[in-house]
Design a protein around this motif. Structure first.
Motif, PDB file in Angstrom:
ATOM      1  N   GLU A 127       0.830  -1.198   0.000  1.00  0.00           N
ATOM      2  CA  GLU A 127       0.000   0.000   0.000  1.00  0.00           C
ATOM      3  C   GLU A 127       0.870   1.257   0.000  1.00  0.00           C
ATOM      4  OE1 GLU A 127      -2.535  -0.247   3.381  1.00  0.00           O
ATOM      5  OE2 GLU A 127      -3.807  -1.826   2.520  1.00  0.00           O
ATOM      6  N   ALA A 128       0.252   2.366  -0.352  1.00  0.00           N
ATOM      7  CA  ALA A 128       0.949   3.645  -0.372  1.00  0.00           C
ATOM      8  C   ALA A 128       0.706   4.388   0.940  1.00  0.00           C
ATOM      9  CB  ALA A 128       0.445   4.497  -1.533  1.00  0.00           C
ATOM     10  N   ALA A 129       1.781   4.816   1.580  1.00  0.00           N
ATOM     11  CA  ALA A 129       1.623   5.639   2.777  1.00  0.00           C
ATOM     12  C   ALA A 129       0.946   6.951   2.409  1.00  0.00           C
ATOM     13  CB  ALA A 129       2.984   5.906   3.410  1.00  0.00           C
ATOM     14  N   ALA A 130       1.188   7.393   1.215  1.00  0.00           N
ATOM     15  CA  ALA A 130       0.545   8.573   0.634  1.00  0.00           C
ATOM     16  C   ALA A 130       0.889   8.550  -0.849  1.00  0.00           C
ATOM     17  CB  ALA A 130       1.038   9.858   1.290  1.00  0.00           C
ATOM     18  N   ASP A 131       0.196   9.338  -1.627  1.00  0.00           N
ATOM     19  CA  ASP A 131       0.507   9.391  -3.055  1.00  0.00           C
ATOM     20  C   ASP A 131       1.822  10.116  -3.309  1.00  0.00           C
ATOM     21  OD1 ASP A 131      -2.014   8.199  -4.094  1.00  0.00           O
ATOM     22  OD2 ASP A 131      -2.898   9.947  -3.121  1.00  0.00           O
ATOM     23  N   VAL A 132       2.007  11.228  -2.611  1.00  0.00           N
ATOM     24  CA  VAL A 132       3.230  12.024  -2.719  1.00  0.00           C
ATOM     25  C   VAL A 132       3.867  12.097  -1.343  1.00  0.00           C
ATOM     26  CG1 VAL A 132       4.195  14.280  -3.323  1.00  0.00           C
ATOM     27  CG2 VAL A 132       2.239  13.385  -4.605  1.00  0.00           C
ATOM     28  N   ILE A 133       5.168  11.883  -1.281  1.00  0.00           N
ATOM     29  CA  ILE A 133       5.853  11.842   0.018  1.00  0.00           C
ATOM     30  C   ILE A 133       7.141  12.662   0.006  1.00  0.00           C
ATOM     31  CG2 ILE A 133       4.970   9.551   0.633  1.00  0.00           C
ATOM     32  CD1 ILE A 133       7.733   8.421  -0.222  1.00  0.00           C
ATOM     33  N   GLU A 134       7.551  13.050   1.191  1.00  0.00           N
ATOM     34  CA  GLU A 134       8.863  13.661   1.401  1.00  0.00           C
ATOM     35  C   GLU A 134       9.944  12.631   1.074  1.00  0.00           C
ATOM     36  OE1 GLU A 134      11.959  16.216   3.336  1.00  0.00           O
ATOM     37  OE2 GLU A 134       9.939  16.637   2.628  1.00  0.00           O
ATOM     38  N   VAL A 135      10.981  13.063   0.334  1.00  0.00           N
ATOM     39  CA  VAL A 135      12.138  12.203   0.044  1.00  0.00           C
ATOM     40  C   VAL A 135      13.393  13.003   0.348  1.00  0.00           C
ATOM     41  CG1 VAL A 135      13.363  10.831  -1.673  1.00  0.00           C
ATOM     42  CG2 VAL A 135      10.869  11.002  -1.787  1.00  0.00           C
ATOM     43  N   ASP A 136      14.016  12.702   1.452  1.00  0.00           N
ATOM     44  CA  ASP A 136      15.278  13.377   1.787  1.00  0.00           C
ATOM     45  C   ASP A 136      16.370  12.873   0.853  1.00  0.00           C
ATOM     46  OD1 ASP A 136      16.773  15.088   3.852  1.00  0.00           O
ATOM     47  OD2 ASP A 136      17.954  13.246   3.831  1.00  0.00           O
ATOM     48  N   TRP A 137      17.380  13.701   0.627  1.00  0.00           N
ATOM     49  CA  TRP A 137      18.460  13.304  -0.282  1.00  0.00           C
ATOM     50  C   TRP A 137      19.123  12.008   0.176  1.00  0.00           C
ATOM     51  CZ3 TRP A 137      23.566  12.538   0.945  1.00  0.00           C
ATOM     52  CH2 TRP A 137      23.958  12.964   2.219  1.00  0.00           C
ATOM     53  N   SER A 138      19.189  11.794   1.500  1.00  0.00           N
ATOM     54  CA  SER A 138      19.889  10.621   2.030  1.00  0.00           C
ATOM     55  C   SER A 138      19.044   9.353   1.964  1.00  0.00           C
ATOM     56  CB  SER A 138      20.319  10.875   3.475  1.00  0.00           C
ATOM     57  OG  SER A 138      19.191  11.080   4.319  1.00  0.00           O
ATOM     58  N   TRP A 139      17.747   9.481   1.640  1.00  0.00           N
ATOM     59  CA  TRP A 139      16.866   8.313   1.567  1.00  0.00           C
ATOM     60  C   TRP A 139      16.719   7.743   0.165  1.00  0.00           C
ATOM     61  CZ3 TRP A 139      12.040  10.913   4.270  1.00  0.00           C
ATOM     62  CH2 TRP A 139      12.365  11.229   5.603  1.00  0.00           C
ATOM     63  N   VAL A 140      17.044   8.534  -0.836  1.00  0.00           N
ATOM     64  CA  VAL A 140      16.645   8.170  -2.193  1.00  0.00           C
ATOM     65  C   VAL A 140      17.224   6.830  -2.652  1.00  0.00           C
ATOM     66  CG1 VAL A 140      18.513   9.482  -3.311  1.00  0.00           C
ATOM     67  CG2 VAL A 140      16.373   9.053  -4.541  1.00  0.00           C
ATOM     68  N   GLY A 141      18.465   6.524  -2.260  1.00  0.00           N
ATOM     69  CA  GLY A 141      19.054   5.251  -2.661  1.00  0.00           C
ATOM     70  C   GLY A 141      18.321   4.068  -2.057  1.00  0.00           C
ATOM     71  N   GLU A 142      18.037   4.159  -0.775  1.00  0.00           N
ATOM     72  CA  GLU A 142      17.312   3.093  -0.081  1.00  0.00           C
ATOM     73  C   GLU A 142      15.904   2.924  -0.644  1.00  0.00           C
ATOM     74  OE1 GLU A 142      15.479   2.173   4.383  1.00  0.00           O
ATOM     75  OE2 GLU A 142      16.734   3.939   4.029  1.00  0.00           O
ATOM     76  N   MET A 143      15.206   4.045  -0.855  1.00  0.00           N
ATOM     77  CA  MET A 143      13.838   3.984  -1.366  1.00  0.00           C
ATOM     78  C   MET A 143      13.796   3.424  -2.779  1.00  0.00           C
ATOM     79  SD  MET A 143      11.977   7.430   0.086  1.00  0.00           S
ATOM     80  CE  MET A 143      11.359   7.466   1.784  1.00  0.00           C
TER      81      MET A 143
END
Length: 425
Positions: A91-107
């Motif tokens: 499921e989606a936590a939300a349609d649009v979400i915050e993405v910090d620069w340090s999270w993008v690789g993991e996500m």
């Protein structure tokens, strides 16, 4: 989870869905999915309070597009967990979400983000897009800029008889030595050294500005560059240019030493351009000057950015509407107006230039010139293991400045961890 209903077009039939979304469930799914066309006209946007464009702007978006937006205010620290929990259930936590620069690789590695289409013009105008690009795909669009720029106290420099603005780190070192010896301030340099993320990024931009790289093309650490940065940072501490007490300070407390007049030079967040002109936050109004990041033979040809972005979750059932929202949210007009709402520094250089020229940013110094030098320190994009790597980095940096490790020992520990993480990838 605190939620704000910001749409003017929501109908009473959505009330039950909205009420359910206010409980402990973190999925944050959109409400009505039954528009006449079969496409949802409602999306959810999950982000910290500082990313909220406000009711007025969101109402304008709804009026322009017919798409309603529910803003879910969630603390920065909780967002990644909520996205992970929802994704584990498909499921989606939300349609649009915050993405910090340090999270993008993991996500990206987890498959949580939907690629976003951006024009070549957008890419040229937003150099921070590079931070959120992996394997040629843009995974999030930056909305808040935060690149590293240098600041110096011109009054301190003048009192020490220094008339030239420093362009190299050798010149910075000589200036710090003169200021300290003249007794103008006891600790003329400030930098984060606590065992947290700010120590990691400080080492990275130091290596990037002095040597032009941090990592090799295969994502391993470049020993020459990292050792040079660690050795120089350690020298600044050992020579008494940095307050020993700041070893336990968080990043912002270290940075505020420049605005309090306790330090004469630092490299820090772009937001201090504004803070240094705010009498409620700065006692050195008119003395703090933003200048280009120093380098080895002259000013550095690049700087590191630590931006925040918005992305579309891969489990969203409203991807087209979410794409339209991200396009609007990152537009030039909205970026400019967002600064008035919550002081988000634009990621579009064209908007930044306009705001410098019209005086929105007072005493901007090299702010605009530095923005043109933004580059990513990661040759293959932010790695999925960034968080674990950073943890090892900042702990060893902290041990080094405490005198418990040599720069070589700190590097060896970091290097071993990075190589281990690459092997596991």
């Amino acid at each position: 989870m605190k939620k704000k209903l910001v749409s003017m077009l929501l109908c009473a039939a959505m009330a039950a869905t909205l009420t359910a979304g206010c409980g402990s469930d973190s999925s944050g799914e959109s409400g009505d999915k039954s528009s006449s066309s079969g496409e949802s006209k409602e999306i959810t946007f999950m982000a910290p309070d500082w990313a909220n464009p406000g009711d007025e702007l969101l109402a304008e978006f709804t009026e322009e597009t017919g798409i309603s937006v529910i803003f879910n205010e969630v603390s920065w620290d909780d967002i990644r967990d909520k996205v992970s929990i929802a994704a584990s259930g498909g499921e989606a936590a939300a349609d649009v979400i915050e993405v910090d620069w340090s999270w993008v690789g993991e996500m990206n590695s987890a498959g949580w983000l939907e690629p976003i289409e951006m024009t070549d013009e957008d890419k040229e105008d937003m150099p921070t897009l590079e931070t959120f690009t992996i394997d040629g795909e843009i995974l999030a669009v930056p909305y808040a800029n935060d690149y590293r720029i240098a600041y110096y106290n011109k009054e301190h420099f003048e009192q020490a008889g220094i008339t030239e603005v420093p362009e190299t780190w050798d010149e910075v070192y000589d200036a710090l030595k003169k200021i300290k010896e003249a007794g103008i301030v006891e600790y003329p340099y400030t930098m984060p050294m606590n065992a947290d993320e700010s120590a990691t990024t400080s080492m990275m931009w130091m290596a990037f500005s002095r040597s032009g790289q941090v990592f090799n093309d295969d994502d391993t650490l470049n020993e020459e560059a990292v050792m040079d940065a660690l050795t120089f940072e350690n020298q600044l501490v050992q020579d008494g240019f940095v307050d020993p007490a700041s070893i336990s300070f968080n990043g912002m407390d270290c940075y505020r030493k420049i605005t309090s007049g306790e330090a004469s030079f630092m490299v820090g967040p772009t937001k201090f351009v504004g803070i240094s002109n705010d009498p409620e936050q700065c006692s050195e109004i008119g003395n703090i000057v933003p200048i280009l990041l120093p380098g080895t033979d002259g000013t550095s040809p690049q700087t590191m950015a630590l931006p925040e972005a918005v992305g579309i979750t891969s489990f969203s059932e409203n991807k087209e509407a979410a794409q339209e929202f991200v396009k609007w949210y990152s537009s030039a007009d909205v970026q400019k107006r967002m600064y008035a709402v919550n002081s988000s520094i634009p990621t579009r250089n064209s908007v930044l230039a306009e705001m410098v020229e019209d005086g929105t940013f007072e005493n901007a110094g090299a702010m605009l010139d530095e923005a043109d030098l933004i580059k990513s320190v990661f040759p293959n994009g932010v790695p999925s293991y960034y968080s674990e790597m950073s943890n090892t980095m900042y702990n060893n940096i902290n041990q080094m400045v405490l005198g418990e490790q040599t720069p070589q020992e700190a590097f060896d520990a970091m290097n071993a961890k990075v190589n281990e993480l690459i092997e596991k990838k």
